[in-house]
Design a protein around this motif. Structure first.
Motif, PDB file in Angstrom:
ATOM      1  N   CYS A 169       1.066  -1.134   0.116  1.00  0.00           N
ATOM      2  CA  CYS A 169      -0.051   0.034  -0.013  1.00  0.00           C
ATOM      3  C   CYS A 169       1.007   1.479  -0.038  1.00  0.00           C
ATOM      4  O   CYS A 169       0.621   2.137  -0.838  1.00  0.00           O
ATOM      5  N   GLU A 170       1.920   1.085   0.745  1.00  0.00           N
ATOM      6  CA  GLU A 170       2.969   2.334   0.929  1.00  0.00           C
ATOM      7  C   GLU A 170       4.041   2.181   0.450  1.00  0.00           C
ATOM      8  O   GLU A 170       5.094   2.419   1.168  1.00  0.00           O
ATOM      9  N   GLN A 189       1.198  -2.570   5.589  1.00  0.00           N
ATOM     10  CA  GLN A 189       1.565  -1.233   5.887  1.00  0.00           C
ATOM     11  C   GLN A 189       0.575  -0.534   6.238  1.00  0.00           C
ATOM     12  O   GLN A 189       0.755   0.601   6.882  1.00  0.00           O
ATOM     13  N   ARG A 213       6.334  -1.512   9.032  1.00  0.00           N
ATOM     14  CA  ARG A 213       7.347  -0.842   8.034  1.00  0.00           C
ATOM     15  C   ARG A 213       8.641  -1.260   8.261  1.00  0.00           C
ATOM     16  O   ARG A 213       9.069  -0.932   9.428  1.00  0.00           O
ATOM     17  N   ARG A 221      10.760   8.813  16.124  1.00  0.00           N
ATOM     18  CA  ARG A 221       9.333   8.752  15.465  1.00  0.00           C
ATOM     19  C   ARG A 221       9.237   7.541  15.005  1.00  0.00           C
ATOM     20  O   ARG A 221       7.812   7.031  14.770  1.00  0.00           O
ATOM     21  N   HIS A 222       9.991   6.524  14.786  1.00  0.00           N
ATOM     22  CA  HIS A 222       9.766   5.357  14.038  1.00  0.00           C
ATOM     23  C   HIS A 222       9.804   4.271  14.707  1.00  0.00           C
ATOM     24  O   HIS A 222      10.846   3.699  15.469  1.00  0.00           O
ATOM     25  N   TYR A 335      -2.221   5.949  -4.976  1.00  0.00           N
ATOM     26  CA  TYR A 335      -3.615   6.041  -4.921  1.00  0.00           C
ATOM     27  C   TYR A 335      -4.163   7.359  -4.716  1.00  0.00           C
ATOM     28  O   TYR A 335      -5.270   7.659  -4.681  1.00  0.00           O
ATOM     29  N   GLU A 359       4.054  14.820  12.187  1.00  0.00           N
ATOM     30  CA  GLU A 359       3.297  13.894  11.516  1.00  0.00           C
ATOM     31  C   GLU A 359       2.361  12.910  12.361  1.00  0.00           C
ATOM     32  O   GLU A 359       3.029  12.160  13.162  1.00  0.00           O
ATOM     33  N   ILE A 361      -1.016  12.162  11.456  1.00  0.00           N
ATOM     34  CA  ILE A 361      -1.939  11.609  10.490  1.00  0.00           C
ATOM     35  C   ILE A 361      -1.561  11.875   9.064  1.00  0.00           C
ATOM     36  O   ILE A 361      -0.931  12.875   8.763  1.00  0.00           O
ATOM     37  N   GLY A 405      -4.981   7.985   8.062  1.00  0.00           N
ATOM     38  CA  GLY A 405      -4.508   6.955   9.291  1.00  0.00           C
ATOM     39  C   GLY A 405      -3.977   7.920  10.070  1.00  0.00           C
ATOM     40  O   GLY A 405      -2.838   8.560  10.159  1.00  0.00           O
ATOM     41  N   GLY A 407      -1.461   7.426  13.542  1.00  0.00           N
ATOM     42  CA  GLY A 407      -0.747   6.682  14.314  1.00  0.00           C
ATOM     43  C   GLY A 407      -0.672   6.827  15.536  1.00  0.00           C
ATOM     44  O   GLY A 407      -0.651   8.005  16.256  1.00  0.00           O
TER      45      GLY A 407
HETATM   46  O1  4AD Z   1       1.373   8.598   6.341  1.00  0.00           O
HETATM   47  P1  4AD Z   1       1.152   7.060   6.429  1.00  0.00           P
HETATM   48  O2  4AD Z   1       2.151   6.151   5.602  1.00  0.00           O
HETATM   49  O3  4AD Z   1      -0.236   6.792   5.588  1.00  0.00           O
HETATM   50  C1  4AD Z   1      -0.990   5.656   5.253  1.00  0.00           C
HETATM   51  O4  4AD Z   1      -0.493   4.632   5.549  1.00  0.00           O
HETATM   52  C2  4AD Z   1      -2.336   5.919   4.745  1.00  0.00           C
HETATM   53  N1  4AD Z   1      -2.440   4.741   3.829  1.00  0.00           N
HETATM   54  C3  4AD Z   1      -3.047   5.990   5.687  1.00  0.00           C
HETATM   55  C4  4AD Z   1      -4.598   6.006   5.409  1.00  0.00           C
HETATM   56  O5  4AD Z   1      -4.754   7.064   4.720  1.00  0.00           O
HETATM   57  N2  4AD Z   1      -5.582   5.303   5.707  1.00  0.00           N
HETATM   58  O6  4AD Z   1       0.865   6.752   7.824  1.00  0.00           O
HETATM   59  C5  4AD Z   1      -0.278   7.166   8.432  1.00  0.00           C
HETATM   60  C6  4AD Z   1       0.430   7.339   9.992  1.00  0.00           C
HETATM   61  C7  4AD Z   1       1.351   8.827  10.106  1.00  0.00           C
HETATM   62  O7  4AD Z   1       0.875   9.937   9.836  1.00  0.00           O
HETATM   63  C8  4AD Z   1       2.098   8.066  11.385  1.00  0.00           C
HETATM   64  O8  4AD Z   1       1.430   8.724  12.443  1.00  0.00           O
HETATM   65  C9  4AD Z   1       1.973   6.636  11.530  1.00  0.00           C
HETATM   66  O9  4AD Z   1       1.066   6.434  10.571  1.00  0.00           O
HETATM   67  N3  4AD Z   1       3.522   6.009  11.001  1.00  0.00           N
HETATM   68  C10 4AD Z   1       4.338   5.438  11.767  1.00  0.00           C
HETATM   69  N4  4AD Z   1       4.228   5.590  13.329  1.00  0.00           N
HETATM   70  C11 4AD Z   1       5.234   5.079  13.995  1.00  0.00           C
HETATM   71  N5  4AD Z   1       6.401   4.489  13.320  1.00  0.00           N
HETATM   72  C12 4AD Z   1       6.296   4.264  11.828  1.00  0.00           C
HETATM   73  N6  4AD Z   1       7.407   3.988  11.174  1.00  0.00           N
HETATM   74  C13 4AD Z   1       5.145   4.963  11.292  1.00  0.00           C
HETATM   75  N7  4AD Z   1       5.085   5.177   9.909  1.00  0.00           N
HETATM   76  C14 4AD Z   1       3.715   5.852   9.733  1.00  0.00           C
END
Ligand code: 4AD
Ligand code: MG
Length: 436
Positions: A169-170, A189, A213, A221-222, A335, A359, A361, A405, A407
């Motif tokens: 997806c990502e 993901q 991921r 943050r990861h 997408y 970030e 959302i 999404g 987090g």
């Molecule tokens: O911005 P991301 O990658 O968005 C999506 O996955 C979309 N498909 C979501 C959707 O529209 N349904 O990830 C969304 C959120 C980020 O803003 C962050 O809060 C969290 O997921 N996030 C993580 N949190 C902790 N560790 C990581 N490695 C993260 N990657 C993303």
């Protein structure tokens, strides 16, 4: 202690309902202080912390001696009388009348002295018992409860998405791969693509679960495994999508303020900042954000994606969460729908938390045109076969739709005021850590 007791068992949290009465509490010794004729036992039971007082001249000599031998984290069942005490953090104290030791703990590794982070992470299974960790995970639970409360109360149906998936997806660079009998599967993901299917079936949906991921990032943050709540709505544009987001996040923050004030106090969180979290949130375009970054000494130019450093700079400029919208299409996933008035940017936004957090959302409107989506899948060099079902959603009753999404761990870090996500989840999976 006698086997048969008529004393009612309670929790420390609920002890106030038994003021002036005898109760039974099951828990662990958090700390102990003794003088010649008195033992002060700090007892924790998972719901709270209370002081138990053992007076030499009011219990048997055997019991007084046994209490003298208690060590940190020994497990006990005690009976005693509840007294209101305004000096006590919980407002109550307990005069111990009887106590049975379930197990005497020896050399508990986490002592009240300072320990290094790696040592504490190695002992995460025990570290969870300490006051601060306890407070964080109770805030986390409240955040999750409030999210579900808001979504369930606003017509969203929880429809979960799979963890084992055949496609990305990502982006394909951060996939965890696992054998799946004769083929390969990936840990999800994001549930988004499935949400788009369930949104076409149920209108307003959300999924909530762990996402993965394989990002070689060692930042504050990861996480490799994190939890995400992902709402998705049919017949919804990006404007409405952002309204849902600011209302949801405000509800969550206000719920934590009203239900987890003692925990925020333990964490020494400045709650005046959180009290300001009310809609509407500021909207900043990507173009404006680039200018703000340049003005603050960052070398970025139009077209660059933002990394952690850029997010920190932007997020230090705001007092409440804010949106950065309309990123270049080239920075974003396949997408994303391009804006009709400006095809070089996407109808999307990230929500960034203030105070440098960044970030929390990611969201946007989805491409709903069959031909454009098919072309995007090709351009991103994704295996078309794996997306046949996804394209079906544009073949049969396609409509404008959007979602996002959130987090959980980054949200917990921000609301609790933590400097790293490792403490926001019971057992963090980090770049160099998969145990305990
Ligand atoms: O911005 P991301 O990658 O968005 C999506 O996955 C979309 N498909 C979501 C959707 O529209 N349904 O990830 C969304 C959120 C980020 O803003 C962050 O809060 C969290 O997921 N996030 C993580 N949190 C902790 N560790 C990581 N490695 C993260 N990657 C993303
Ligand atoms: Mg993102």
């Amino acid at each position: 202690m006698s086997e048969v007791t008529t004393v009612p068992r309670t929790t420390i949290e609920a002890v106030g309902q038994h003021e002036g009465k005898r109760v039974q509490i099951c828990g662990w010794v958090y700390q102990k202080r003794s003088s010649g004729s008195i033992h002060f036992l700090q007892i924790r039971d998972g719901s709270g912390l209370i002081q138990g007082v053992v007076l030499k001249n009011e219990v048997t000599p055997e019991l007084f001696a046994a209490c003298g031998k208690l060590t940190q984290e020994s497990s006990v069942v005690l009976e005693g009388d509840v007294r209101a005490d305004t000096r006590a953090p919980s407002g109550y104290e307990i005069t111990v009348r009887d106590l049975a030791i379930s197990q005497l703990a020896h050399d508990y590794p986490i002592t009240p002295k300072e320990h290094g982070v790696e040592f504490l992470m190695d002992n995460r299974h025990l570290w969870l018992r300490s006051r601060r960790q306890h407070a964080i995970l109770r805030v986390r639970a409240e955040i999750i409860r409030a999210i579900q409360e808001w979504l369930d109360g606003h017509g969203f149906l929880r429809v979960d998405s799979p963890i084992l998936t055949p496609s990305a997806c990502e982006g394909t660079t951060t996939l965890f791969e696992t054998p799946y009998f004769d083929t390969m599967a990936y840990l999800t993901q994001s549930g988004q693509l499935y949400n788009e299917a369930t949104a076409m079936a149920f209108g307003k949906v959300y999924c909530f679960g762990p996402t993965f991921r394989a990002e070689k990032s060692k930042t504050r943050r990861h996480l490799m495994e994190f939890w995400m709540v992902e709402p998705e709505v049919a017949f919804c544009d990006q404007e409405q999508n952002q309204v849902y987001q600011e209302e949801l996040v405000s509800h969550v923050v206000q719920s934590v303020l009203s239900h987890r004030a003692p925990e925020l106090k333990i964490l020494e969180r400045d709650t005046t900042r959180l009290a300001k979290v009310k809609p509407p949130f500021p909207h900043v375009s990507y173009d404006e954000a680039i200018k703000m970054l340049q003005e603050n000494g960052k070398e970025v130019s139009w077209g660059d994606d933002f990394g952690g450093d850029e997010e920190t700079v932007l997020a230090n400029l705001f007092e409440t969460p804010f949106f950065v919208h309309s990123y270049p299409v080239a920075c974003k996933a396949f997408y994303m729908k391009a804006r009709t008035d400006r095809p070089e940017v996407a109808a999307c936004a990230d929500m960034l938390a203030p105070e440098g957090y960044g970030e929390i959302i990611g969201g946007g409107q989805r491409e709903d045109d069959f031909d454009i989506l098919q072309r995007k899948i090709e351009e991103h060099k994704l295996p078309m076969d794996a997306y046949t079902w996804y394209l079906d959603l544009r073949r049969y009753g396609s409509c404008p739709h959007a979602g996002f999404g959130l987090g959980i761990e980054r949200t917990v870090a921000w609301i609790c005021g933590l400097d790293h996500v490792r403490e926001t989840i019971p057992f963090a999976r980090l770049l160099y850590r998969i145990s305990p």
